[in-house]
Write a protein that holds these residues in place. Sequence first.
Motif, PDB file in Angstrom:
ATOM      1  N   HIS A 122      -8.550  -7.445  -6.902  1.00  0.00           N
ATOM      2  CA  HIS A 122      -7.228  -8.075  -7.026  1.00  0.00           C
ATOM      3  C   HIS A 122      -7.203  -9.385  -6.242  1.00  0.00           C
ATOM      4  O   HIS A 122      -7.188  -9.360  -5.014  1.00  0.00           O
ATOM      5  CB  HIS A 122      -6.171  -7.164  -6.399  1.00  0.00           C
ATOM      6  CG  HIS A 122      -5.741  -6.050  -7.272  1.00  0.00           C
ATOM      7  ND1 HIS A 122      -4.514  -5.451  -7.142  1.00  0.00           N
ATOM      8  CD2 HIS A 122      -6.350  -5.387  -8.279  1.00  0.00           C
ATOM      9  CE1 HIS A 122      -4.374  -4.495  -8.034  1.00  0.00           C
ATOM     10  NE2 HIS A 122      -5.480  -4.424  -8.727  1.00  0.00           N
ATOM     11  N   ARG A 283      -5.344   3.123 -19.381  1.00  0.00           N
ATOM     12  CA  ARG A 283      -5.515   3.065 -17.930  1.00  0.00           C
ATOM     13  C   ARG A 283      -5.207   4.375 -17.218  1.00  0.00           C
ATOM     14  O   ARG A 283      -5.014   4.412 -16.006  1.00  0.00           O
ATOM     15  CB  ARG A 283      -4.633   1.951 -17.363  1.00  0.00           C
ATOM     16  CG  ARG A 283      -5.239   0.613 -17.664  1.00  0.00           C
ATOM     17  CD  ARG A 283      -4.630  -0.588 -16.981  1.00  0.00           C
ATOM     18  NE  ARG A 283      -4.105  -0.456 -15.666  1.00  0.00           N
ATOM     19  CZ  ARG A 283      -4.797  -0.493 -14.536  1.00  0.00           C
ATOM     20  NH1 ARG A 283      -6.120  -0.568 -14.584  1.00  0.00           N
ATOM     21  NH2 ARG A 283      -4.203  -0.414 -13.365  1.00  0.00           N
ATOM     22  N   ASP A 316      -3.280   3.411  -3.636  1.00  0.00           N
ATOM     23  CA  ASP A 316      -2.541   4.683  -3.539  1.00  0.00           C
ATOM     24  C   ASP A 316      -3.227   5.807  -4.289  1.00  0.00           C
ATOM     25  O   ASP A 316      -2.694   6.915  -4.379  1.00  0.00           O
ATOM     26  CB  ASP A 316      -1.092   4.521  -4.009  1.00  0.00           C
ATOM     27  CG  ASP A 316      -0.968   3.785  -5.331  1.00  0.00           C
ATOM     28  OD1 ASP A 316      -1.126   2.552  -5.304  1.00  0.00           O
ATOM     29  OD2 ASP A 316      -0.729   4.434  -6.361  1.00  0.00           O
TER      30      ASP A 316
END
Length: 402
Positions: A122, A283, A316
């Motif tokens: 990211h 996903r 997470d």
Amino acid sequence: MRIAQAEVVVTCPGRNFVTLKITTEDGVTGLGDATLNGRELAVAAYLSEHVAPVLVGRDASRIEDTWQYLFQGAYWRRGPVTMTAIAAVDTALWDIKGKVAGLPVYQLLGGACRDGVTVYGHANGDDVDELLEQVARFRDLGYRAVRVQVAVPGIEHSYGVSRDKLFYEPADAASPTQATWSTQRYLSFVPNAIGRVREEFGPELRLLHDVHHRLTPIEAARLGKALEPYGLTWLEDPVPADLQEGFRLLRQHTTVPIAVGEVFSSIWDCHQLIREQLIDYIRTTVVHAGGISHLRRIFDLAALHHVRSGSHGATDLSPVAMAAALHVDLSIPNFGLQEYMRHTDETDAVFPHTYRFEEGCLHPGEAPGLGVELDLEAAARYPYRAAQLPTNRLEDGTVHPW
Ligand code: GCO
Ligand code: MG
């Protein structure tokens, strides 16, 4: 091989994780991630109050039977809490089966279809210049694919833009913080920003962008068309996926590849998107979509319809979920990409694991089972800390998807 114990461990090494640890009567242990960001205690209670008591005494080798027993037996089917709980049990039982067989789980799933699992990181920036710096950083770290997110002028707390540029954790307060959104500001800014990234890094580097459920199909079509010249690997969650036929409208207007599914918890949430080829990447994850057994079903359906995997892998999702994901990613024919947001050192210390990052890829390693353990002493040092995901409103105060 009977289950002797099923315990739920909640720990917070920088962020909350819920882990299910199953132990058989001959002492073999298995782990399953049960973390649902912002709703961790709901899953912990579902497991400790309703699932653990009925697991004790069951045959640990009967993975599919246990899955069906927990899914059909609950009467109230599906949903993120239920399916995350079932996922944890399923994953832990696969871990045990691998340890008993003396094989890494991917070998039980048919062996490797590739040498490594290509991952994406990211990159994000408070402005385009910082974004370009961060993309260069991830490229220099060896990533072959990078998600690009940038602060949109006039939008406070733009999604995906973090203070710490290596770690992004949006659940940052006990009660939801408030973000704002403007589709107009976003649509008029982001295409040029992504164009600047493509211009700077050339055609090789795979670029992705996450819209995070915020547009209507026709707005997403407008964005998709604007981004076509930049050859994105995928445009993620362009539209909230409750109305799946809504993607037909998007598909009519743009060839930008679409990735959807991190919030899905079963095959029934995505089979229309897959069967109608309304998406290019699915996903869904081991931890939120029913575990290894169910995720394989989803990816097998996807393989029939030119859809590849692109599993969610944010911070997470614990190292237990990441380890399990890599065994699935390695073994399926239609692997696409795996999201890989690095965990903090504290998290890695609580969950020692064998997977390693090398030249843009992760590999789960050859340890029997999943190749991840839970250090209970370390876990006990980090008590649960209430945290929720942000909410979002338009500039006029209307609630909008975060
Ligand atoms: C992603 C996701 C995350 C989620 C987070 C929610 O693509 O990684 O969209 O950014 O917002 O995982 O807990
Ligand atoms: Mg996303």
